[in-house]
Scaffold this active site. Structure first.
Site, PDB file in Angstrom:
ATOM      1  N   GLY A 105       0.975   5.462   0.298  1.00 58.85           N
ATOM      2  CA  GLY A 105       1.581   4.426   1.122  1.00 58.85           C
ATOM      3  C   GLY A 105       0.869   4.255   2.444  1.00 58.85           C
ATOM      4  O   GLY A 105       0.125   5.120   2.900  1.00 58.85           O
ATOM      5  N   CYS A 106       1.101   3.098   3.051  1.00 61.03           N
ATOM      6  CA  CYS A 106       0.382   2.736   4.268  1.00 61.03           C
ATOM      7  C   CYS A 106       0.710   3.685   5.422  1.00 61.03           C
ATOM      8  O   CYS A 106      -0.178   4.136   6.145  1.00 61.03           O
ATOM      9  CB  CYS A 106       0.700   1.296   4.657  1.00 61.03           C
TER      10      CYS A 106
END
Lengths: 346, 346, 346, 346
Positions: free
Chosen positions: D151-152
């Site tokens: 995930g970012c």
């Protein structure tokens, strides 16, 4: 003022942005007390749950259904979607009904099929509604039982152009209205086109040739000019929440220079509580949250064009603030009650 | 390509936004190598210190003084302030000089006193410069030694209007260009008028009647139309960093409908690597960071107006990207080298 | 109230954002009348020229020099830069002086060299100033002659943490305050760091380890906790004009769950006109333009951390609104006079 | 490189923001050619119709259904929603599968019920996936057949904290990760919470205590630290489209000062094409549109805390750019192919 002196107010469609703005403004109004607020999609929801900004002022109020509106209210503001208010308003009983939608704005029922795509179901009621622009139709608004507040772009452009038309300084046809709006004009509903990622950091036109505020502008300008006005209106979306600016281009009907244009505007609006005619440049931000409209004009001697420019907050002077200004006139109190002139700046 | 095949590039005025954008684009260019970058106010400062975004690509480069520019460069981009490049350019020695400023754009020296307030110090050089719009002047740009890239608003409006003018579909006078720009067009310098708090959440016109891009637009459109073009240009500032959109209003010279206008645009720009003619609506965001220009047109049968609309990134197709496109043409490589067509969206 | 009942107000430093916000709020206040406004850099300039948003409310007022402040005013708000108010305030004569700057906030003069880099020139005056946080120091503020309103971050973080500290639910040391502010907190002055193009579409910390609001937070929290409080404060800049949100992390001193934390907050602030304790999530926008502060708290059973979060408008509850709330207390009128609780939303 | 040397690429879920970013980046990649792009909700729609920014690069491509993906592709990027990719991936046949979703990130299937609310349907596949962070797991990524890109927020926080944990400079528990994201992280779908009017000019936390990136961060940091890492992650939404900044607070495990922290970071990432360790302050904007991550660290001697801060573009280094970097490694070409290091600034 004791509470028995208060004016009892109802709001239908209170969950939309115009409705919520009415609730904010009524909380600051010295005599308006909201007795009822409906929102079909939010019925049973606490106002403060949908709008935490309103929680402190309306700690226990819940949205209801419009059919539950109590009779005998002094004022009912109708902030329903276009096409819905025409179904609801015939059933309302109130001293003053103030509609923020489009259903009772146009005086010619034939315009509805052209611009809205439907036949008007109650054309006989159109004549009952006074158009809610105090600066242009104040006398009719005093004591009025039914008021239709015009669209946000309409107020902006017509207040800028009207003085020049009335004074015969510009031609009533061939006008271009280049309008720009913040995103709140699209309402609270979520759409792909108004999501933050889609709208932020971009600028674009929309509704080319066909925006429904066009016939309203032409109707008002025709009325004030006394001859048929015609214009091309091109709306644009700017990456900001509130604010409308209209840059209007018109052909002059004489040699009047910028100074003459500004003098005409200024004298027409002398004493108006919410109109500022500037020699400088209007910006939407100077009006944010207030009921003010700022405007200016220029004559370009080189190309011959006249420019008239106005800015306002689309949710206040462009909708809910103007509705309250009209309500103040309808019930006969100070027209500026409860409305700020100073924008929240910066 | 081996490094010996690279084209050696210098940038004067590299600390401004157009200069920094040149540095970003050159880092992605397959054959351009920046050999020198000057910035008088930042001389001795590391590029990556002023622009952390450029630190990885230029880890050791420092800004110099323009007098230190090495001779024999293939290309020198000049991104100096208006009025400065005319002092510098006569001293430059390079195979191709590409000026992003205004000093060598106008062909008539008499326009400088009127629009800029000063006499041109080297009017004899004006004729040496080819105007840097590949879609309009490609043949002249091939191999050109001196190129003047037009202003950001100018590229936007003239590329939208040119096909319609060339085809005789609109009148060359009476045109209105309503322009909207992001704030980066004002440059990197800090001013009260471009501070975030002043500009955010507001929309406003500026430079009414007097913006200096007006005579550039008229010059280009006159050239392509073959008769005198005249227009009123009104720029506005939108709360976004990049992007220009021009909504142009013109009088038709025939009965051509929207479809005919779009066909004229499309066929004029068929094969152009960076022009997209849309039946839909241009938005600035679709072009962000790319060298693309998106455009469309409409005919309003009701009022008779023709609308031509175009959008681009003011720092790329409106400045540095177009400069690189011109440089590619000047040195004879693929015109699209190093330039993206896809905007950074969203 | 007749005009003879009005309270005469002066504002020093009225050209800054806090000063302009005082002018906006005073225009809506039922009894405050601005008799004087100074701004050294704008002396002789019309208020409405610098701030068109204020033109309608102050049509003829010009900024003066602070030395011209009339004697005998009921209230003088001092919104001068840090380091300047300490030079000016000893010369003022007014019933109530309310300083929005930092010069008289800290009770220990030894903190000024450490955090501000200068010796306090009038340390003997520090004890005269009551700290302007009505929710924490209301009794001292009633009738107070000199009030120092704390910094915007300070009000946000301390009002969120104070109830938990007072009730012994969190440890007073090891606290992390992660603060986020809109750009207006940086003031009206133009700098490269607060230009629109530099700030828009970015998020970044600043002032790492050394922000001057740190000792104010520690002083207030130490006072309410009755033992030494220590915290690390990290401010960040968000691309918005107004608003502060503080996310505070603290170690619990017991087993209290989220419900207990919220109950402690709610009961501590029961009856407070401007504090809303939410079970949902505070957002800065719900408070925009109003004097409200919204807050919540959570206990993370997994990691043991307590989070306390608060949001407000940095120019209202974080500065000018709180100053007016304090002024209301000082002169003995309704504490909420002239201050909205509903944010301008959206 | 001739077209026969190109790598044939498929994208599933190409209509979302991560998918569209893959299409933008592949258009700039020297050897990737998109052979197929699916989007269930947009099947049959032209790519350029949904994304005008991509029209010039993909003039004839339409979105298909994922079942139509051709066999034998070199790379298939899967940008489907969480919970969907686990249904699709078992059916895919391609040399390299790179999943941008969450379904194959966690190595312990027991974490899915806790954080996602469902049992993992194919837990036996989890071990097949290499985690797609080249700076931490490069050797495993070379030639990898299945890669799960984290995930970012996870990439941002773990790349900032990893060097300090590996070097033993901070404690692996008691960590606070205060994360801030632009709105594009929420995807293209329209919701009331991500409409422009709701999000613009506001700042707020969300997902308190329960954000699903938490176990990913803990898993990665545990792996690099060699002992159990635990942290509290609090995400916030900022009014910007792209960008993530993580401000991480940790307890030191020694006396190391800021200089030592920075040296540890710098030496750990020496030679990394996309990591910049700054002595100054990271901003999200410096990385916009690029695959860069900028970071720094500080030791607060007063309170004892260590701060590690990192910034990146959530759609590039936080998603699609990192996926391409991983793909480059998987197929054995230059890891930086097709990826910019310079952000689009301003």
């Amino acid at each position: 003022m004791s509470s028995t002196d208060g004016h009892r107010v109802g709001i239908l469609g209170a969950s939309g942005y115009a409705g919520a703005e009415l609730m904010r403004l009524c909380a600051q109004h010295p005599s308006f007390e909201i007795a009822f607020a409906s929102a079909e999609s939010q019925a049973g929801v606490a106002v403060g749950s949908l709008y935490p900004s309103l929680a402190a002022d309306y700690p226990t109020m819940e949205f209801g259904h419009w059919e539950e509106v109590p009779e005998g209210l002094d004022i009912v503001f109708v902030a329903l979607s276009h096409g819905v208010s025409q179904e609801v308003i015939p059933h309302l009983v109130a001293k003053h009904i103030i509609d923020l939608g489009a259903d009772f704005r146009l005086d010619d029922p034939a315009l509805y099929p052209t611009w809205y795509g439907w036949e008007h179901p109650a054309p006989e009621l159109l004549a009952d509604f006074v158009l809610g622009v105090p600066e242009l139709f104040r006398d009719e608004l005093r004591g009025a039982a039914a008021i239709a507040v015009p669209g946000c772009y309409v107020t902006t452009a017509t207040l800028a152009l009207a003085p020049l038309l009335v004074a015969g300084l510009i031609e009533p046809t061939g006008i271009v209205v280049n309008g720009v709006s913040g995103v709140s004009g699209a309402g609270r509903g979520a759409t792909a086109g108004t999501s933050f990622s889609a709208v932020n950091e971009t600028f674009a036109p929309y509704g080319l040739l066909t925006h429904r505020h066009t016939p309203e502008m032409e109707m008002i300008l025709t009325r004030v000019a006394g001859e048929k006005a015609e214009l091309l209106f091109t709306p644009h979306l700017a990456p900001m929440t509130r604010g409308i600016l209209a840059t209007c281009y018109a052909r002059p009907s004489g040699d009047h220079d910028t100074e003459a244009l500004l003098e005409t505007m200024s004298s027409r609006y002398a004493g108006e509580p919410f109109v500022s005619v500037l020699t400088g440049i209007p910006t939407t931000k100077a009006t944010l949250g207030s009921n003010a409209i700022h405007m200016t004009a220029r004559r370009d001697q080189r190309t011959g064009w006249v420019i008239a420019i106005a800015a306002l907050d689309n949710l206040v002077k462009g909708a809910s603030g103007q509705a309250i200004q009209c309500a103040n006139l309808a019930i006969g109190i100070d027209e500026a009650s409860g409305l700020a002139r100073a924008g929240v700046y910066p």
